[in-house]
Design a protein around this motif. Structure first.
Motif, PDB file in Angstrom:
ATOM      1  N   ASN A 285     -23.665  -9.099  50.029  1.00 43.93           N
ATOM      2  CA  ASN A 285     -23.281 -10.267  50.815  1.00 43.93           C
ATOM      3  C   ASN A 285     -21.781 -10.537  50.792  1.00 43.93           C
ATOM      4  O   ASN A 285     -21.293 -11.351  51.567  1.00 43.93           O
ATOM      5  N   ASP A 286     -21.070  -9.873  49.924  1.00 51.12           N
ATOM      6  CA  ASP A 286     -19.634 -10.103  49.811  1.00 51.12           C
ATOM      7  C   ASP A 286     -19.007  -8.879  49.161  1.00 51.12           C
ATOM      8  O   ASP A 286     -19.539  -8.334  48.184  1.00 51.12           O
ATOM      9  N   ASN A 287     -17.883  -8.412  49.694  1.00 50.84           N
ATOM     10  CA  ASN A 287     -17.244  -7.200  49.190  1.00 50.84           C
ATOM     11  C   ASN A 287     -16.833  -7.309  47.729  1.00 50.84           C
ATOM     12  O   ASN A 287     -17.106  -6.418  46.925  1.00 50.84           O
ATOM     13  N   ASN A 288     -16.152  -8.385  47.384  1.00 48.59           N
ATOM     14  CA  ASN A 288     -15.656  -8.524  46.018  1.00 48.59           C
ATOM     15  C   ASN A 288     -16.791  -8.739  45.028  1.00 48.59           C
ATOM     16  O   ASN A 288     -16.775  -8.205  43.906  1.00 48.59           O
ATOM     17  N   ASP A 289     -17.774  -9.519  45.441  1.00 53.32           N
ATOM     18  CA  ASP A 289     -18.928  -9.742  44.587  1.00 53.32           C
ATOM     19  C   ASP A 289     -19.657  -8.424  44.317  1.00 53.32           C
ATOM     20  O   ASP A 289     -20.060  -8.147  43.182  1.00 53.32           O
ATOM     21  N   TRP A 290     -19.800  -7.617  45.352  1.00 54.12           N
ATOM     22  CA  TRP A 290     -20.472  -6.324  45.185  1.00 54.12           C
ATOM     23  C   TRP A 290     -19.677  -5.420  44.246  1.00 54.12           C
ATOM     24  O   TRP A 290     -20.237  -4.745  43.380  1.00 54.12           O
ATOM     25  N   TYR A 291     -18.367  -5.415  44.415  1.00 54.58           N
ATOM     26  CA  TYR A 291     -17.517  -4.574  43.568  1.00 54.58           C
ATOM     27  C   TYR A 291     -17.692  -4.945  42.089  1.00 54.58           C
ATOM     28  O   TYR A 291     -17.811  -4.058  41.227  1.00 54.58           O
ATOM     29  N   THR A 292     -17.732  -6.221  41.795  1.00 50.90           N
ATOM     30  CA  THR A 292     -17.869  -6.632  40.390  1.00 50.90           C
ATOM     31  C   THR A 292     -19.236  -6.258  39.822  1.00 50.90           C
ATOM     32  O   THR A 292     -19.378  -6.098  38.604  1.00 50.90           O
ATOM     33  N   LYS A 293     -20.221  -6.071  40.667  1.00 49.13           N
ATOM     34  CA  LYS A 293     -21.558  -5.712  40.195  1.00 49.13           C
ATOM     35  C   LYS A 293     -21.684  -4.228  39.866  1.00 49.13           C
ATOM     36  O   LYS A 293     -22.418  -3.856  38.955  1.00 49.13           O
ATOM     37  N   ILE A 294     -20.967  -3.380  40.623  1.00 50.41           N
ATOM     38  CA  ILE A 294     -21.105  -1.937  40.380  1.00 50.41           C
ATOM     39  C   ILE A 294     -19.998  -1.380  39.489  1.00 50.41           C
ATOM     40  O   ILE A 294     -20.154  -0.300  38.909  1.00 50.41           O
ATOM     41  N   ASP A 295     -18.913  -2.107  39.343  1.00 47.74           N
ATOM     42  CA  ASP A 295     -17.799  -1.631  38.523  1.00 47.74           C
ATOM     43  C   ASP A 295     -18.205  -1.292  37.083  1.00 47.74           C
ATOM     44  O   ASP A 295     -17.788  -0.255  36.555  1.00 47.74           O
ATOM     45  N   PRO A 296     -19.023  -2.107  36.406  1.00 46.56           N
ATOM     46  CA  PRO A 296     -19.373  -1.780  35.021  1.00 46.56           C
ATOM     47  C   PRO A 296     -20.061  -0.429  34.865  1.00 46.56           C
ATOM     48  O   PRO A 296     -19.931   0.211  33.824  1.00 46.56           O
ATOM     49  N   TYR A 297     -20.789   0.022  35.881  1.00 51.14           N
ATOM     50  CA  TYR A 297     -21.466   1.315  35.810  1.00 51.14           C
ATOM     51  C   TYR A 297     -20.516   2.461  36.097  1.00 51.14           C
ATOM     52  O   TYR A 297     -20.467   3.456  35.380  1.00 51.14           O
ATOM     53  N   LEU A 298     -19.729   2.296  37.148  1.00 43.80           N
ATOM     54  CA  LEU A 298     -18.831   3.374  37.553  1.00 43.80           C
ATOM     55  C   LEU A 298     -17.744   3.618  36.507  1.00 43.80           C
ATOM     56  O   LEU A 298     -17.359   4.755  36.259  1.00 43.80           O
ATOM     57  N   VAL A 299     -17.253   2.562  35.889  1.00 47.54           N
ATOM     58  CA  VAL A 299     -16.201   2.736  34.895  1.00 47.54           C
ATOM     59  C   VAL A 299     -16.721   3.460  33.661  1.00 47.54           C
ATOM     60  O   VAL A 299     -15.955   4.103  32.932  1.00 47.54           O
ATOM     61  N   LYS A 300     -18.034   3.382  33.413  1.00 51.72           N
ATOM     62  CA  LYS A 300     -18.644   4.058  32.267  1.00 51.72           C
ATOM     63  C   LYS A 300     -19.282   5.390  32.635  1.00 51.72           C
ATOM     64  O   LYS A 300     -19.930   6.025  31.798  1.00 51.72           O
ATOM     65  N   GLY A 301     -19.132   5.811  33.900  1.00 54.72           N
ATOM     66  CA  GLY A 301     -19.698   7.077  34.323  1.00 54.72           C
ATOM     67  C   GLY A 301     -21.198   7.063  34.476  1.00 54.72           C
ATOM     68  O   GLY A 301     -21.865   8.072  34.241  1.00 54.72           O
ATOM     69  N   ILE A 302     -21.746   5.929  34.897  1.00 51.41           N
ATOM     70  CA  ILE A 302     -23.185   5.766  35.043  1.00 51.41           C
ATOM     71  C   ILE A 302     -23.537   5.621  36.519  1.00 51.41           C
ATOM     72  O   ILE A 302     -22.852   4.918  37.273  1.00 51.41           O
ATOM     73  N   ASP A 303     -24.622   6.260  36.931  1.00 47.93           N
ATOM     74  CA  ASP A 303     -25.123   6.142  38.294  1.00 47.93           C
ATOM     75  C   ASP A 303     -25.478   4.693  38.589  1.00 47.93           C
ATOM     76  O   ASP A 303     -26.204   4.054  37.828  1.00 47.93           O
ATOM     77  N   THR A 304     -24.990   4.171  39.699  1.00 46.32           N
ATOM     78  CA  THR A 304     -25.308   2.789  40.080  1.00 46.32           C
ATOM     79  C   THR A 304     -26.743   2.650  40.568  1.00 46.32           C
ATOM     80  O   THR A 304     -27.270   1.543  40.654  1.00 46.32           O
ATOM     81  N   GLY A 305     -27.374   3.769  40.889  1.00 47.16           N
ATOM     82  CA  GLY A 305     -28.705   3.737  41.482  1.00 47.16           C
ATOM     83  C   GLY A 305     -28.681   3.783  42.994  1.00 47.16           C
ATOM     84  O   GLY A 305     -29.727   3.856  43.638  1.00 47.16           O
ATOM     85  N   TYR A 306     -27.468   3.772  43.587  1.00 48.59           N
ATOM     86  CA  TYR A 306     -27.324   3.796  45.040  1.00 48.59           C
ATOM     87  C   TYR A 306     -26.630   5.094  45.462  1.00 48.59           C
ATOM     88  O   TYR A 306     -25.690   5.554  44.813  1.00 48.59           O
ATOM     89  N   ASP A 307     -27.084   5.653  46.579  1.00 41.74           N
ATOM     90  CA  ASP A 307     -26.514   6.897  47.095  1.00 41.74           C
ATOM     91  C   ASP A 307     -25.499   6.662  48.200  1.00 41.74           C
ATOM     92  O   ASP A 307     -24.633   7.502  48.443  1.00 41.74           O
ATOM     93  N   VAL A 308     -25.626   5.563  48.884  1.00 38.28           N
ATOM     94  CA  VAL A 308     -24.673   5.208  49.940  1.00 38.28           C
ATOM     95  C   VAL A 308     -24.576   3.692  49.978  1.00 38.28           C
ATOM     96  O   VAL A 308     -25.551   2.982  49.702  1.00 38.28           O
ATOM     97  N   MET A 309     -23.370   3.177  50.270  1.00 39.09           N
ATOM     98  CA  MET A 309     -23.173   1.736  50.378  1.00 39.09           C
ATOM     99  C   MET A 309     -22.185   1.469  51.501  1.00 39.09           C
ATOM    100  O   MET A 309     -21.342   2.316  51.829  1.00 39.09           O
ATOM    101  N   VAL A 310     -22.304   0.308  52.117  1.00 38.51           N
ATOM    102  CA  VAL A 310     -21.453  -0.075  53.244  1.00 38.51           C
ATOM    103  C   VAL A 310     -20.403  -1.064  52.758  1.00 38.51           C
ATOM    104  O   VAL A 310     -20.746  -2.144  52.251  1.00 38.51           O
ATOM    105  N   VAL A 311     -19.127  -0.688  52.898  1.00 40.72           N
ATOM    106  CA  VAL A 311     -18.026  -1.543  52.444  1.00 40.72           C
ATOM    107  C   VAL A 311     -16.986  -1.671  53.552  1.00 40.72           C
ATOM    108  O   VAL A 311     -16.894  -0.826  54.439  1.00 40.72           O
TER     109      VAL A 311
END
Length: 414
Positions: A118-144
């Motif tokens: 629902n919001d670009n920045n909100d979405w970024y803060t939700k997936i950042d903890p996984y990506l910074v640790k090298g963990i799959d977010t569970g999503y294969d494609v996302m719209v930004v």
């Protein structure tokens, strides 16, 4: 063509009403607006904002296996994170998406379609903890949104595309390929492409508006103007109004444009800086003039609400884009999905529903066959002059994005 829209609004309104009720909403304003109260109810997945404990894997995905390995050959799946009401919907079944059904039928790849952004920045803060640790977010494609691509690239959070899996990439229009945030489109594929322009109510504004500058300075518009709360949109138009190129500007030019916005606010010229509600205020007559995303005002189907197809200073162009996050489990399948939506006939079917600009060669001709009324709308199928006068927003460094956004919010009071 310069000036307000000249197509048959009544005819277009009849076409719009044939869509589902959701089609009348502003998809772009929903996407680019301020946080809209968390995740959508449909398919919502809770992601921890402060770490990776409690990671909930989206339905249809699998968090087992080696992070970063592509399992597309053995797992015919794609998990897609996107925005509410940003895809074609069947008139008979609101949960049915004809283009997506066709992709699944043609490829055998099952798509888990989740309206969780629902919001670009909100979405970024939700997936950042996984990506910074090298963990799959569970999503294969996302719209930004376009302006976020630079940030994802800077942190190496999205993957370069394998164009062997996206042969239709070669069909993208030159105006789309030259995106400032991703020149050549090696990391992104446009989902929606459009313009930011000006709209006004002819019942409340008797003298036609022909330029962006008039919105910021014309005395008879004082207190009647709505600008966007999104920094890139409002500052893009302010830069244009001052004769600066939004695709290439200096700090000094940004400062001058920001002062231009400040003066408009302090003088009472601007009634409000709005997000998702800009169309509602405009439709109700609370504002007489507003910034507008291409396609939005046309969907309202009211002859007194008109858009400037081409202000004399030009237009601000933008795109919302499919990208593949790092460590995605089904990268090849995601690329096949992107390729599918770059087919001219499929792109035309999507754009006919979401009312934005075709971004691949052949899609306009396909749209003309599918819906000649939509193809006659200049803000859906722009003229060559409109295309030549459109400008993207300059790719910013992380420091620039933070600084510019912070100072813009101080001016607007957001």
């Amino acid at each position: 063509m310069t000036g307000s829209s000249s197509f048959d609004l009544a005819r277009f309104a009849n076409r719009t009403r044939a869509h589902s009720a959701a089609a009348a909403m502003s998809r772009r304003s929903l996407l680019r607006g301020a946080a809209a109260g968390g995740l959508a109810a449909t398919g919502a997945v809770a992601l921890s904002g402060c770490g990776v404990q409690g990671h909930v894997v989206p339905p249809g995905s699998d968090d087992s296996g080696e992070a970063g390995k592509d399992y597309s050959a053995t797992e015919k799946k794609v998990v897609w994170a996107t925005w509410p009401q940003y895809i074609d919907v069947s008139a008979k079944n609101p949960s049915d998406h004809p283009t997506l059904d066709e992709f699944e039928k043609r490829t055998g790849i099952q798509v888990t379609y989740l309206e969780v952004i629902n919001d670009n920045n909100d979405w970024y803060t939700k997936i950042d903890p996984y990506l910074v640790k090298g963990i799959d977010t569970g999503y294969d494609v996302m719209v930004v949104s376009d302006y976020m691509i630079s940030k994802y690239k800077a942190y190496d959070y999205i993957q370069e595309l394998n164009l062997a899996n996206i042969p239709n990439h070669a069909k993208m229009l030159p105006s789309v390929l030259r995106d400032p945030a991703d020149p050549g489109r090696r990391f992104s594929v446009p989902w929606a492409y459009g313009y930011t322009t000006i709209a006004y109510n002819t019942n409340l504004v008797k003298q036609p508006i022909t330029s962006i500058g008039e919105v910021f300075t014309r005395a008879d518009l004082r207190g009647k103007v709505s600008l966007f709360s999104e920094m890139e949109d409002t500052m893009g138009l302010a830069l244009l109004a001052n004769g600066f190129d939004p695709e290439k500007f200096t700090d000094d030019q940004f400062n001058k444009a920001l002062e231009y916005v400040r003066r408009a606010k302090d003088s009472g010229q601007v009634r409000a800086f709005t997000g998702n509600d800009y169309l509602s205020d405009f439709q109700q007559g609370n504002t007489a003039v507003t910034m507008a995303y291409s396609g939005d005002v046309a969907q309202l189907g009211k002859p007194n609400l008109v858009t400037l197809n081409l202000p004399k200073e030009g237009l601000l162009s933008w795109s919302d884009n499919c990208v593949i996050p790092d460590y995605a489990r089904h990268k090849t399948n995601a690329e096949k999905l992107m390729n599918f939506y770059l087919e001219p006939e499929i792109a035309a079917e999507l754009d006919d529903y979401i009312d934005y600009i075709p971004s691949v060669e052949g899609a306009v001709a396909a749209l003309q066959q599918l819906d000649s009324t939509a193809a006659a709308v200049p803000l859906i199928v722009p003229t060559k002059a409109m295309d030549a006068a459109s400008h993207g927003f300059m790719a910013l460094t992380i420091a620039q994005l933070d600084d510019y956004t912070s100072r813009f919010q101080q001016v607007t009071g957001q």
